[in-house]
Design a protein around this motif. Sequence first.
Motif, PDB file in Angstrom:
ATOM      1  N   VAL A   1       1.262  -1.072   0.358  1.00 44.80           N
ATOM      2  CA  VAL A   1       0.150  -0.292  -0.202  1.00 44.80           C
ATOM      3  C   VAL A   1       0.591   1.443  -0.021  1.00 44.80           C
ATOM      4  N   GLN A   2       0.722   2.279  -0.885  1.00 45.54           N
ATOM      5  CA  GLN A   2       1.294   3.258  -1.294  1.00 45.54           C
ATOM      6  C   GLN A   2       0.716   4.434  -1.442  1.00 45.54           C
ATOM      7  N   LEU A   3       1.026   5.985   0.001  1.00 53.08           N
ATOM      8  CA  LEU A   3      -0.072   6.551  -0.493  1.00 53.08           C
ATOM      9  C   LEU A   3       0.654   7.805  -0.393  1.00 53.08           C
ATOM     10  N   VAL A   4       1.228   8.718  -1.590  1.00 51.70           N
ATOM     11  CA  VAL A   4       1.859   9.616  -1.373  1.00 51.70           C
ATOM     12  C   VAL A   4       1.222  11.227  -1.443  1.00 51.70           C
ATOM     13  N   GLU A   5       1.284  11.651  -0.097  1.00 51.60           N
ATOM     14  CA  GLU A   5       0.514  13.444  -0.586  1.00 51.60           C
ATOM     15  C   GLU A   5       1.361  14.454  -1.225  1.00 51.60           C
ATOM     16  N   SER A   6       0.947  15.597  -1.337  1.00 52.31           N
ATOM     17  CA  SER A   6       1.706  16.070  -1.696  1.00 52.31           C
ATOM     18  C   SER A   6       0.070  17.831  -2.014  1.00 52.31           C
ATOM     19  N   GLY A   7       1.312  19.289  -1.891  1.00 53.42           N
ATOM     20  CA  GLY A   7       0.330  20.000  -2.180  1.00 53.42           C
ATOM     21  C   GLY A   7       0.705  21.330  -0.886  1.00 53.42           C
ATOM     22  N   GLY A   8       0.562  20.857  -0.379  1.00 56.03           N
ATOM     23  CA  GLY A   8       1.162  21.234   1.186  1.00 56.03           C
ATOM     24  C   GLY A   8       1.981  22.756   0.700  1.00 56.03           C
ATOM     25  N   GLY A   9       2.286  23.355   1.749  1.00 54.01           N
ATOM     26  CA  GLY A   9       2.674  25.038   1.278  1.00 54.01           C
ATOM     27  C   GLY A   9       2.659  25.701   2.218  1.00 54.01           C
ATOM     28  N   SER A  10       2.276  27.182   1.731  1.00 51.01           N
ATOM     29  CA  SER A  10       2.614  28.169   3.255  1.00 51.01           C
ATOM     30  C   SER A  10       1.836  28.907   2.600  1.00 51.01           C
ATOM     31  N   GLY A  14      -7.102  33.174   5.745  1.00 48.93           N
ATOM     32  CA  GLY A  14      -8.003  32.957   4.170  1.00 48.93           C
ATOM     33  C   GLY A  14      -8.077  32.548   2.822  1.00 48.93           C
ATOM     34  N   GLY A  15      -7.029  31.788   2.951  1.00 47.23           N
ATOM     35  CA  GLY A  15      -6.590  31.484   1.618  1.00 47.23           C
ATOM     36  C   GLY A  15      -6.610  29.890   1.245  1.00 47.23           C
ATOM     37  N   SER A  16      -6.356  29.659   0.456  1.00 44.82           N
ATOM     38  CA  SER A  16      -6.681  28.375   0.002  1.00 44.82           C
ATOM     39  C   SER A  16      -5.471  26.869  -0.496  1.00 44.82           C
ATOM     40  N   LEU A  17      -5.790  25.850  -0.485  1.00 46.54           N
ATOM     41  CA  LEU A  17      -5.046  24.926  -0.409  1.00 46.54           C
ATOM     42  C   LEU A  17      -5.674  23.565  -1.390  1.00 46.54           C
ATOM     43  N   ARG A  18      -4.963  23.240  -1.797  1.00 50.10           N
ATOM     44  CA  ARG A  18      -5.186  21.802  -2.309  1.00 50.10           C
ATOM     45  C   ARG A  18      -4.521  20.509  -1.692  1.00 50.10           C
ATOM     46  N   LEU A  19      -4.799  19.986  -1.134  1.00 47.92           N
ATOM     47  CA  LEU A  19      -3.616  18.296  -1.120  1.00 47.92           C
ATOM     48  C   LEU A  19      -4.610  17.689  -2.521  1.00 47.92           C
ATOM     49  N   SER A  20      -3.258  16.673  -2.544  1.00 52.05           N
ATOM     50  CA  SER A  20      -3.147  15.613  -3.337  1.00 52.05           C
ATOM     51  C   SER A  20      -3.337  14.255  -2.746  1.00 52.05           C
ATOM     52  N   CYS A  21      -3.380  12.995  -2.614  1.00 47.93           N
ATOM     53  CA  CYS A  21      -3.298  11.906  -2.345  1.00 47.93           C
ATOM     54  C   CYS A  21      -3.362  10.728  -3.440  1.00 47.93           C
ATOM     55  N   ALA A  22      -2.538  10.223  -3.750  1.00 47.28           N
ATOM     56  CA  ALA A  22      -2.082   9.858  -5.417  1.00 47.28           C
ATOM     57  C   ALA A  22      -1.846   7.756  -4.405  1.00 47.28           C
ATOM     58  N   ALA A  23      -2.693   7.252  -5.003  1.00 51.97           N
ATOM     59  CA  ALA A  23      -3.377   5.571  -4.465  1.00 51.97           C
ATOM     60  C   ALA A  23      -3.066   4.921  -5.130  1.00 51.97           C
ATOM     61  N   SER A  24      -2.826   3.234  -5.696  1.00 50.72           N
ATOM     62  CA  SER A  24      -3.425   2.716  -6.098  1.00 50.72           C
ATOM     63  C   SER A  24      -4.425   2.052  -6.106  1.00 50.72           C
ATOM     64  N   TRP A 110      -0.603   4.508   5.788  1.00 56.54           N
ATOM     65  CA  TRP A 110      -0.420   6.134   5.787  1.00 56.54           C
ATOM     66  C   TRP A 110       0.367   6.903   4.811  1.00 56.54           C
ATOM     67  N   GLY A 111       0.241   7.789   4.696  1.00 58.63           N
ATOM     68  CA  GLY A 111       0.631   8.260   3.314  1.00 58.63           C
ATOM     69  C   GLY A 111       2.742   9.768   4.765  1.00 58.63           C
ATOM     70  N   GLN A 112       3.230   9.809   3.652  1.00 61.92           N
ATOM     71  CA  GLN A 112       4.742  10.201   4.331  1.00 61.92           C
ATOM     72  C   GLN A 112       4.328  11.713   5.392  1.00 61.92           C
ATOM     73  N   GLY A 113       3.166  12.374   4.430  1.00 58.93           N
ATOM     74  CA  GLY A 113       2.766  13.938   4.953  1.00 58.93           C
ATOM     75  C   GLY A 113       2.677  15.008   4.151  1.00 58.93           C
ATOM     76  N   THR A 114       2.017  16.052   4.087  1.00 58.13           N
ATOM     77  CA  THR A 114       2.477  17.470   3.272  1.00 58.13           C
ATOM     78  C   THR A 114       2.088  18.297   4.433  1.00 58.13           C
ATOM     79  N   GLN A 115       3.432  18.885   4.297  1.00 61.50           N
ATOM     80  CA  GLN A 115       3.586  20.012   6.225  1.00 61.50           C
ATOM     81  C   GLN A 115       2.329  21.139   5.172  1.00 61.50           C
TER      82      GLN A 115
END
Length: 119
Positions: A1-10, A14-24, A110-115
């Motif tokens: 099982v592999q979960l890979v997150e991305s999309g984090g940031g500063s 009031g702002g927005s972000l979109r996180l992604s989690c790629a899975a099988s 669990w994935g490794q996470g994105t800050q």
Amino acid sequence: VQLVESGGGSVQAGGSLRLSCAASKYTYSRCMGWFRQAPGKEREGVVVRTSGGGATYYADSVKGRFIISGDNANHILYLQMNSLTPEDTGMYHCASDRVYFGLLPRYNYWGQGTQVTVS
């Protein structure tokens, strides 16, 4: 099982972000969710969905601001985060399991996470 997150940031409050989690394909079909952990705090559930995306459940703190969605063709789970506040700061993890644990962080994969940092 592999979960890979991305999309984090500063981002500013009031702002927005979109996180992604790629899975099988197999993992994507199971129960999945987003969790976060702030420094010095326990991991908490943000939003979870049952297998196949049949139902979703949001933490009260993010209702009306965060939206979970998925790309079924590419097996990617998204978390759209709007109206961010400093209290949303933390490491965001994608999780999966064949068993539905609701917002409890008892999922086995669990994935490794994105800050995410909101100032």
